[in-house]
Scaffold this motif. Structure first.
Motif, PDB file in Angstrom:
ATOM      1  N   MET A  32      19.704 -55.899  31.910  1.00 32.74           N
ATOM      2  CA  MET A  32      18.923 -56.591  31.048  1.00 32.74           C
ATOM      3  C   MET A  32      18.247 -57.680  32.063  1.00 32.74           C
ATOM      4  SD  MET A  32      20.405 -59.824  28.872  1.00 32.74           S
ATOM      5  CE  MET A  32      21.331 -58.778  27.774  1.00 32.74           C
ATOM      6  N   PRO A  33      16.990 -57.488  31.755  1.00 32.67           N
ATOM      7  CA  PRO A  33      15.918 -58.581  32.463  1.00 32.67           C
ATOM      8  C   PRO A  33      16.126 -59.970  32.141  1.00 32.67           C
ATOM      9  CG  PRO A  33      14.824 -57.489  30.593  1.00 32.67           C
ATOM     10  CD  PRO A  33      16.115 -56.911  30.745  1.00 32.67           C
ATOM     11  N   ASN A  34      16.181 -60.678  33.159  1.00 37.80           N
ATOM     12  CA  ASN A  34      15.970 -62.377  33.115  1.00 37.80           C
ATOM     13  C   ASN A  34      14.821 -62.843  32.934  1.00 37.80           C
ATOM     14  OD1 ASN A  34      18.704 -61.694  35.004  1.00 37.80           O
ATOM     15  ND2 ASN A  34      19.029 -63.168  33.324  1.00 37.80           N
ATOM     16  N   LEU A  35      14.669 -63.979  31.985  1.00 34.47           N
ATOM     17  CA  LEU A  35      13.340 -64.813  31.564  1.00 34.47           C
ATOM     18  C   LEU A  35      13.372 -66.069  32.582  1.00 34.47           C
ATOM     19  CD1 LEU A  35      12.734 -64.248  28.059  1.00 34.47           C
ATOM     20  CD2 LEU A  35      11.751 -63.044  29.691  1.00 34.47           C
ATOM     21  N   SER A  36      12.514 -66.380  33.110  1.00 34.90           N
ATOM     22  CA  SER A  36      12.573 -67.721  33.823  1.00 34.90           C
ATOM     23  C   SER A  36      11.656 -68.478  32.893  1.00 34.90           C
ATOM     24  CB  SER A  36      11.933 -67.489  35.351  1.00 34.90           C
ATOM     25  OG  SER A  36      12.968 -66.695  35.966  1.00 34.90           O
ATOM     26  N   PRO A  37      12.133 -69.663  32.397  1.00 35.32           N
ATOM     27  CA  PRO A  37      11.333 -70.578  31.406  1.00 35.32           C
ATOM     28  C   PRO A  37       9.846 -70.885  31.976  1.00 35.32           C
ATOM     29  CG  PRO A  37      13.722 -71.184  31.629  1.00 35.32           C
ATOM     30  CD  PRO A  37      13.597 -70.280  32.647  1.00 35.32           C
ATOM     31  N   TYR A  38       8.768 -70.585  31.238  1.00 34.40           N
ATOM     32  CA  TYR A  38       7.464 -71.094  31.451  1.00 34.40           C
ATOM     33  C   TYR A  38       7.235 -70.327  32.883  1.00 34.40           C
ATOM     34  CZ  TYR A  38       9.336 -74.215  28.001  1.00 34.40           C
ATOM     35  OH  TYR A  38      10.150 -75.071  27.030  1.00 34.40           O
ATOM     36  N   ALA A  39       7.444 -69.226  33.338  1.00 32.50           N
ATOM     37  CA  ALA A  39       7.093 -68.696  34.438  1.00 32.50           C
ATOM     38  C   ALA A  39       5.979 -67.857  34.535  1.00 32.50           C
ATOM     39  CB  ALA A  39       8.438 -68.022  35.210  1.00 32.50           C
ATOM     40  N   ASP A  40       5.662 -67.033  33.214  1.00 35.36           N
ATOM     41  CA  ASP A  40       4.612 -66.375  33.233  1.00 35.36           C
ATOM     42  C   ASP A  40       3.908 -66.158  31.969  1.00 35.36           C
ATOM     43  OD1 ASP A  40       6.148 -64.186  31.797  1.00 35.36           O
ATOM     44  OD2 ASP A  40       7.327 -64.025  33.721  1.00 35.36           O
ATOM     45  N   PRO A  41       2.730 -65.406  31.983  1.00 40.17           N
ATOM     46  CA  PRO A  41       2.350 -65.297  30.413  1.00 40.17           C
ATOM     47  C   PRO A  41       3.027 -64.463  29.277  1.00 40.17           C
ATOM     48  CG  PRO A  41       0.696 -64.924  32.313  1.00 40.17           C
ATOM     49  CD  PRO A  41       2.053 -64.869  32.949  1.00 40.17           C
TER      50      PRO A  41
ATOM     51  N   LEU B 102      18.948 -67.727  25.207  1.00 30.85           N
ATOM     52  CA  LEU B 102      19.852 -68.155  26.302  1.00 30.85           C
ATOM     53  C   LEU B 102      20.449 -66.888  26.808  1.00 30.85           C
ATOM     54  CD1 LEU B 102      21.864 -71.158  24.152  1.00 30.85           C
ATOM     55  CD2 LEU B 102      20.258 -71.316  26.313  1.00 30.85           C
ATOM     56  N   LEU B 103      20.619 -65.810  25.805  1.00 36.42           N
ATOM     57  CA  LEU B 103      21.187 -64.649  26.631  1.00 36.42           C
ATOM     58  C   LEU B 103      19.993 -64.033  27.526  1.00 36.42           C
ATOM     59  CD1 LEU B 103      23.260 -62.557  26.363  1.00 36.42           C
ATOM     60  CD2 LEU B 103      22.051 -61.269  24.571  1.00 36.42           C
ATOM     61  N   LEU B 104      18.825 -64.038  27.073  1.00 40.61           N
ATOM     62  CA  LEU B 104      17.560 -63.600  28.048  1.00 40.61           C
ATOM     63  C   LEU B 104      17.505 -64.409  29.186  1.00 40.61           C
ATOM     64  CD1 LEU B 104      14.929 -62.593  25.391  1.00 40.61           C
ATOM     65  CD2 LEU B 104      16.296 -60.925  26.883  1.00 40.61           C
ATOM     66  N   THR B 105      17.839 -65.585  29.439  1.00 43.42           N
ATOM     67  CA  THR B 105      17.818 -66.377  30.348  1.00 43.42           C
ATOM     68  C   THR B 105      19.053 -66.516  31.063  1.00 43.42           C
ATOM     69  OG1 THR B 105      16.404 -68.100  29.090  1.00 43.42           O
ATOM     70  CG2 THR B 105      17.354 -69.022  30.981  1.00 43.42           C
ATOM     71  N   PHE B 106      20.144 -66.295  30.742  1.00 42.89           N
ATOM     72  CA  PHE B 106      21.465 -66.615  31.398  1.00 42.89           C
ATOM     73  C   PHE B 106      22.243 -65.358  31.427  1.00 42.89           C
ATOM     74  CE2 PHE B 106      20.529 -70.896  30.030  1.00 42.89           C
ATOM     75  CZ  PHE B 106      20.617 -71.459  31.313  1.00 42.89           C
ATOM     76  N   GLY B 107      21.709 -64.162  30.989  1.00 42.29           N
ATOM     77  CA  GLY B 107      22.493 -63.154  30.902  1.00 42.29           C
ATOM     78  C   GLY B 107      22.253 -61.901  32.125  1.00 42.29           C
TER      79      GLY B 107
ATOM     80  N   LYS C 215      22.259 -62.887  35.927  1.00 48.16           N
ATOM     81  CA  LYS C 215      22.920 -64.171  35.786  1.00 48.16           C
ATOM     82  C   LYS C 215      23.998 -64.350  34.911  1.00 48.16           C
ATOM     83  CE  LYS C 215      18.428 -66.394  37.163  1.00 48.16           C
ATOM     84  NZ  LYS C 215      17.277 -67.333  36.812  1.00 48.16           N
ATOM     85  N   TRP C 216      24.664 -63.487  34.751  1.00 51.12           N
ATOM     86  CA  TRP C 216      25.842 -63.738  33.523  1.00 51.12           C
ATOM     87  C   TRP C 216      26.823 -64.443  34.006  1.00 51.12           C
ATOM     88  CZ3 TRP C 216      30.692 -63.134  35.191  1.00 51.12           C
ATOM     89  CH2 TRP C 216      31.054 -62.251  36.443  1.00 51.12           C
ATOM     90  N   HIS C 217      26.978 -64.906  35.351  1.00 50.29           N
ATOM     91  CA  HIS C 217      28.039 -65.865  35.698  1.00 50.29           C
ATOM     92  C   HIS C 217      27.416 -67.294  35.218  1.00 50.29           C
ATOM     93  CE1 HIS C 217      25.207 -65.763  39.109  1.00 50.29           C
ATOM     94  NE2 HIS C 217      25.494 -67.071  39.272  1.00 50.29           N
ATOM     95  N   GLN C 218      26.352 -67.495  35.319  1.00 51.06           N
ATOM     96  CA  GLN C 218      25.744 -68.877  34.790  1.00 51.06           C
ATOM     97  C   GLN C 218      26.005 -68.851  33.169  1.00 51.06           C
ATOM     98  OE1 GLN C 218      21.935 -70.324  35.948  1.00 51.06           O
ATOM     99  NE2 GLN C 218      21.872 -69.429  37.915  1.00 51.06           N
ATOM    100  N   GLY C 219      25.605 -67.638  32.612  1.00 49.36           N
ATOM    101  CA  GLY C 219      25.980 -67.786  31.155  1.00 49.36           C
ATOM    102  C   GLY C 219      27.548 -67.777  30.754  1.00 49.36           C
ATOM    103  N   VAL C 220      28.369 -67.609  31.439  1.00 45.30           N
ATOM    104  CA  VAL C 220      29.956 -67.843  31.159  1.00 45.30           C
ATOM    105  C   VAL C 220      30.021 -69.174  31.427  1.00 45.30           C
ATOM    106  CG1 VAL C 220      32.113 -67.266  31.998  1.00 45.30           C
ATOM    107  CG2 VAL C 220      30.594 -65.446  31.737  1.00 45.30           C
TER     108      VAL C 220
END
Length: 405
Positions: free
Chosen positions: A1-10, A45-50, A53-58
């Motif tokens: 699953m690709p992670n999203l970084s908030p406000y990082a790209d178009p 939240l899943l796209l950002t912390f999944g 970065k799953w450990h951050q999501g947990v």
């Protein structure tokens, strides 16, 4: 699953805005689709912390459950009892995960850092604020669902601004009129475009094009700095870094506020032309305002009240000076347990204390001291340079110069 970084790209903005269309249409017609907003928040939240970065999501899920239990438990407890010891214990317990994460490098226990996730500081500030205002009685009751919406409001979850529960509740309960919402959307769009200019144009120039170059020059002239204590490349680095820090962070904050506006939420602004400040106190009323006002209300004012109530220090001026030291020392430790963050906090505390001494002197001798546009311009120049010097300390570049082998 690709992670999203908030406000990082178009692509992030396209996905964000497209998926917010149902929310915006609902608000346009006077309805708030809370179920959709909940699903939307969970998805982002899943796209950002999944993914990787799953450990951050947990940790995020565990943290939210933990804080919810503290807040709801205290909400029920204080309706029957209101003991100070329990309140203090709840505040400490609420801040404990953040404290452990921040202390992990200093105590050489890297596993404690695994408790953290992106945005833990801002969620902690929100929770501590709710507990304190429950104690004061300014918050009468906390809804579990509203508290979760407040805590996990996605546009601001990673880096603020830090909203207040009662202010957020007003926007969540009352849907704006069509006219007010259209004005809010217009303001939000303008803020998003301003954020693009700040972060991706001006911030790019200072941070990507100029900063590495001047940093290289600083290292090239390291011997001159260590020998004389002065290096013109270091002066250049100080100003370039200060500009980069402002435009990058202000741009990010504008994105968060702008997206909040599209969702019908008037998230408070974080910056108000801070480099126009005429003194250091004025600067902190303009810079990272949601953070500085949080520290003012929940650290400075409460510490001052505690000291005066128990008459630990009788002189009111000394009380405020000591409170400034405590306030900014905690702020320094919050940034990180390293000498330059701590010195940064003490630097600003000292600057505000000196500023207060000057303001009292100025008030007593107002007839003898000039006050015109030239003295105001001089005050702005002095404040700007004092702030930039503090940002040089904050940057850690002096640490690199002194300790790089």
């Amino acid at each position: 699953m690709p992670n999203l970084s908030p406000y990082a790209d178009p692509q992030y903005f396209v996905l964000l805005v497209v998926t917010l269309i149902p929310v915006m249409l609902g608000l346009y017609y006077g309805k708030r689709f809370r179920v959709y907003e909940t699903i939307w928040t969970a998805a982002f939240l899943l796209l950002t912390f999944g993914g990787i970065k799953w450990h951050q999501g947990v940790m995020l899920v565990a943290y939210v459950v933990y804080q919810l239990a503290l807040v709801m438990g205290y909400d029920r407890y204080r309706k029957r009892y209101n003991q100070t010891g329990v309140f203090v214990a709840l505040v400490v317990l609420s801040a404990l995960p953040l404290a452990l994460v921040k202390l992990s490098p200093a105590v050489h226990l890297p596993k404690l850092a695994l408790l953290g996730f992106l945005g833990i500081s801002y969620l902690t500030f929100k929770t501590v604020q709710v507990i304190m205002e429950l104690r004061d009685g300014t918050i009468k009751e906390v809804s579990p669902f509203l508290f979760l919406r407040f805590l996990l409001f996605f546009p601001t979850i990673t880096s603020g601004p830090i909203d207040r529960y009662r202010r957020f509740q007003q926007d969540d309960v009352a849907v704006p009129s069509r006219h007010d919402y259209l004005e809010l959307v217009n303001t939000g769009v303008m803020r998003i475009f301003q954020g693009f200019v700040y972060k991706y144009i001006i911030g790019y120039i200072f941070g990507t094009l100029m900063l590495p170059h001047v940093a290289h020059q600083v290292l090239m002239h390291r011997s001159a700095f260590l020998g004389t204590g002065l290096s013109w490349p270091l002066v250049a680095y100080m100003y370039v870094y200060s500009m980069y820090l402002f435009f990058d962070f202000a741009g990010y904050s504008l994105f968060a506020v702008g997206i909040s506006n599209l969702m019908g939420v008037r998230t408070p602004m974080n910056f108000n032309a801070p480099f126009k400040a005429q003194n250091i106190k004025d600067f902190w009323n303009r810079w990272h305002m949601s953070l500085s006002f949080w520290f003012r209300d929940f650290v400075f004012m409460r510490f001052t009240f505690f000291v005066m109530k128990h008459r630990l220090i009788k002189n009111r001026i000394r009380v405020s000076q000591f409170a400034y030291l405590v306030n900014f020392l905690i702020m320094g430790f919050w940034h990180g347990v390293t000498w330059y963050y701590i010195v940064y906090g003490l630097f600003h505390a000292t600057a505000i204390i000196i500023n207060d001494i000057w303001l009292r002197y100025k008030k007593r001798h107002s007839a003898q001291l000039p006050h015109n546009r030239w003295t105001q311009a001089l005050a702005v120049v002095i404040t700007f340079n004092v702030v930039c010097l503090s940002f040089l300390i904050f940057s850690g570049e002096l640490n690199t110069l002194w300790f790089k082998h």
